[in-house]
Design a protein around this motif. Structure first.
Motif, PDB file in Angstrom:
ATOM      1  N   PRO A 297       0.796  -0.999  -0.159  1.00  0.00           N
ATOM      2  CA  PRO A 297      -0.249   0.120  -0.349  1.00  0.00           C
ATOM      3  C   PRO A 297       0.126   1.225  -0.015  1.00  0.00           C
ATOM      4  O   PRO A 297       0.206   2.305  -0.078  1.00  0.00           O
ATOM      5  CB  PRO A 297      -0.872   0.566   1.306  1.00  0.00           C
ATOM      6  N   MET A 298       2.202   1.398   0.633  1.00  0.00           N
ATOM      7  CA  MET A 298       3.296   2.600   0.260  1.00  0.00           C
ATOM      8  C   MET A 298       3.918   2.261  -0.585  1.00  0.00           C
ATOM      9  O   MET A 298       4.192   3.191  -1.211  1.00  0.00           O
ATOM     10  CB  MET A 298       3.806   2.279   1.586  1.00  0.00           C
ATOM     11  N   ALA A 299       3.580   1.172  -2.016  1.00  0.00           N
ATOM     12  CA  ALA A 299       4.392   1.837  -3.400  1.00  0.00           C
ATOM     13  C   ALA A 299       3.718   2.542  -4.061  1.00  0.00           C
ATOM     14  O   ALA A 299       2.639   2.665  -4.206  1.00  0.00           O
ATOM     15  CB  ALA A 299       4.723   0.394  -4.094  1.00  0.00           C
ATOM     16  N   ILE A 300       4.871   3.564  -4.458  1.00  0.00           N
ATOM     17  CA  ILE A 300       4.198   4.163  -5.323  1.00  0.00           C
ATOM     18  C   ILE A 300       3.408   3.844  -7.010  1.00  0.00           C
ATOM     19  O   ILE A 300       4.568   3.486  -7.086  1.00  0.00           O
ATOM     20  CB  ILE A 300       4.930   5.805  -5.218  1.00  0.00           C
ATOM     21  N   HIS A 301       2.601   4.843  -7.402  1.00  0.00           N
ATOM     22  CA  HIS A 301       1.864   3.753  -8.535  1.00  0.00           C
ATOM     23  C   HIS A 301       2.628   4.922  -9.195  1.00  0.00           C
ATOM     24  O   HIS A 301       1.999   5.717  -9.980  1.00  0.00           O
ATOM     25  CB  HIS A 301       0.155   4.464  -8.348  1.00  0.00           C
ATOM     26  N   LYS A 302       3.905   4.595  -9.813  1.00  0.00           N
ATOM     27  CA  LYS A 302       3.920   5.046 -10.731  1.00  0.00           C
ATOM     28  C   LYS A 302       5.014   3.937 -12.045  1.00  0.00           C
ATOM     29  O   LYS A 302       6.455   3.144 -11.076  1.00  0.00           O
ATOM     30  CB  LYS A 302       5.219   5.883 -10.540  1.00  0.00           C
ATOM     31  N   ALA A 303       4.553   4.303 -12.942  1.00  0.00           N
ATOM     32  CA  ALA A 303       4.783   2.604 -14.031  1.00  0.00           C
ATOM     33  C   ALA A 303       6.606   3.185 -14.369  1.00  0.00           C
ATOM     34  O   ALA A 303       6.544   4.381 -14.127  1.00  0.00           O
ATOM     35  CB  ALA A 303       4.191   2.622 -15.440  1.00  0.00           C
ATOM     36  N   TRP A 304       7.218   2.141 -14.818  1.00  0.00           N
ATOM     37  CA  TRP A 304       8.514   2.236 -15.657  1.00  0.00           C
ATOM     38  C   TRP A 304       8.205   3.173 -16.551  1.00  0.00           C
ATOM     39  O   TRP A 304       7.854   3.203 -17.627  1.00  0.00           O
ATOM     40  CB  TRP A 304       9.163   0.918 -15.477  1.00  0.00           C
TER      41      TRP A 304
END
Length: 567
Positions: A297-304
């Motif tokens: 839940p803490m991981a940033i939603h940012k694709a490569w």
């Protein structure tokens, strides 16, 4: 367990580790006087020619190609690296958990999948990966250097391990750490001290020091460490490796154990460590492509972003402007670091880039604020865990027989900060505000460099030491000023190897007016003969959440250095 001394618990756990090593993988050890042991894995006679071929392949992309085609099975590849990892452990004491059959069973599962489906499981199909002793694996202990954590078996995998399995990887060993993790060296009462294979009289760094020593001996093709104040960059520069320190929460940390749990102002982050920058890129992209925000839940939603990797915000990789921080105004680097920075400057200019000086700005304020945040509980976290078993809190990393005439206290009690204080919630909030204000100050300062670059952009990246020195004798690694700057500002950054200490060239500099006691002590520490042959690495500092660009710019620097060396 109350009637069992902490020393007995350590002895039994260490013996269990020894017993987990296959007896036919034991080697005749070189003399303790032999400092550099990098040649031992090939010369000791344990590895077959095929296993030497596999483990000497430092190009992880080439290893994966062999695995996906079936030219190499995961079982034979895992076995080869496991044998080499056990050699590395006998030489440097770099491992904690050894689980050979479990890893080989996983490798067989991967091989069977390829045979049945005719395709790999994922982008890391069959690849053995080593993990720092923080990443929980179901059914295994995660001791993390604490006696009281002996016997605590994980009920489930950490998110990183879950993702690695989904990508086809084979987690196969876990590696040693210091008690508390908050050291730039690697020693604890349970598993002991890890040494540097370039010179076993020197430290491999920490807190991911087990990873550093293992990877330097090619006992793993790719490892994962963590970093809250330099803990992947320190062992990488000490052991001639590449690494990435990503921004907070870019990669999934959920489920890993840690010190200072709940401290979120300066987050610990995980980072890959390897023999090549391409391996760092491959791992980072694979993990991000797995959408870790769906598990953590803490991981940033940012694709490569391939656009960012193509340096879209950095002149598309054309003429860039790099700044070199020769000195942070807190401690001056040793002579080999200056030579390495000059090498990078020449290489980048030869490649058509501009290089300017980075004048340090508020470095000591940043460092003090960060260290006060780390110590805001007055050491309660560390003491509470130690008190559960009765083991003492380590105050020094020196060898018992040699304190160098200068005992080094625990990082909580650095000379520049004074005695630790247990802060109130309000006082801690004020520190958090200080850190935010300092981040804004640094942002404005960086943006203002647009007037100096000639590119129409601010400086693209900063090159600096990761520490003021190379690997040092055990007990003398006290400097994290250069690294902690990046953690406090949340700059995405990398570390990369440049050269090795040459005692003929890297002579002591003339004495200077010292900034403080630490600067004086670090200056007096340098002796070209002591550091001869030690790896010399630097760090490349980018902006927050610029992982793709940082990796790409590190590749630019690495290529420029290799082109210069080839002439």
């Amino acid at each position: 367990m109350a009637s069992t001394s902490w020393q007995d618990r350590c002895a039994r756990r260490k013996q269990a580790q020894v017993d987990s090593i296959p007896k036919d993988w034991l080697i005749t050890l070189p003399s303790e006087d032999k400092g550099n042991v990098l040649d031992v894995p090939i010369t000791c006679g344990l590895l077959t020619p095929r296993e030497i071929e596999i483990t000497e392949t430092v190009d992880v992309i080439a290893i994966l190609s062999k695995l996906k085609s079936g030219d190499w099975s995961s079982v034979e590849t895992t076995r080869a690296f496991y044998k080499r990892a056990i050699i590395a452990h006998q030489l440097t004491n770099c491992l904690t958990e050894i689980f050979v059959e479990r890893a080989l069973d996983r490798a067989k599962e991967v091989d069977d999948y390829l045979k049945i489906h005719g395709k790999p499981i994922g982008p890391l199909h069959g690849l053995p990966i080593s993990l720092k002793d923080q990443f929980t694996m179901k059914g295994l202990e995660t001791i993390m250097g604490y006696v009281s954590w002996i016997g605590q078996h994980a009920e489930k995998d950490s998110v990183l391990v879950e993702i690695l399995y989904e990508l086809g990887a084979v987690p196969f060993v876990r590696t040693n750490v210091p008690q508390t993790l908050m050291w730039g060296e690697t020693y604890n009462h349970v598993f002991g001290r890890t040494t540097n294979p370039y010179n076993r009289r020197l430290t491999p760094g920490g807190s991911s020091g087990g990873e550093g020593a293992l990877l330097a001996l090619k006992g793993s093709p790719l490892g994962v460490g963590t970093d809250i104040g330099g803990s992947v960059r320190i062992p990488s520069t000490f052991c001639s490796l590449y690494t990435l320190r990503p921004s907070y929460e870019r990669l999934p940390y959920c489920g890993a154990v840690n010190s200072l749990e709940g401290q979120e102002s300066i987050s610990s982050v995980l980072g890959p460590m390897a023999q090549t920058i391409n391996a760092v890129k491959l791992f980072t992209k694979a993990i991000i492509d797995a959408k870790p925000w769906r598990k953590d839940p803490m991981a940033i939603h940012k694709a490569w972003s391939e656009e960012e990797y193509a340096l879209s915000e950095h002149g598309k990789g054309g003429k860039m402007c790099f700044a070199i921080m020769w000195d942070n105004g807190v401690v001056k680097p040793h002579p080999p670091l200056w030579r390495a920075m000059r090498m990078v400057k020449r290489a980048l200019e030869a490649a058509g880039h501009k290089v300017i000086d980075w004048v340090p700005y508020k470095q000591l304020e940043i460092y003090k604020t960060a260290e006060m945040i780390f110590a805001a509980d007055g050491g309660h976290d560390y003491r509470a865990v130690c008190e559960q078993s009765g083991e003492p809190l380590l105050r020094s990393m020196s060898l018992p027989s040699d304190n160098h005439g200068r005992p080094i206290d625990h990082p909580l009690f650095r000379s520049l900060l004074g005695e630790p204080k247990h802060y109130t919630a309000y006082e801690l909030w004020r520190l958090h505000k200080e850190k935010r204000d300092l981040r804004k100050d640094q942002l404005d300062y960086w943006e203002a460099t647009v007037s100096q670059t000639g590119t129409g952009r601010p400086v693209d990246a900063i090159i600096s030491p990761a520490l003021a020195y190379t690997a040092v004798p055990h007990g003398l690694n006290t400097d994290s000023f250069y690294c902690t700057f990046c953690n406090a500002m949340d700059y995405a950054c990398s570390a990369f190897p440049v050269t090795y200490v040459d005692p003929i060239v890297d002579l002591q500099h003339p004495s200077h007016e010292f900034y403080n006691h630490e600067d004086e002590a670090i200056y007096k520490m340098y002796d070209p003969a002591v550091f001869a042959g030690a790896p010399v690495g630097l760090q490349l500092i980018g902006r927050p959440l610029e992982e793709e660009a940082v990796i790409a710019m590190t590749q630019v620097v690495d290529h420029a250095l290799k082109m210069m060396k080839s002439y």
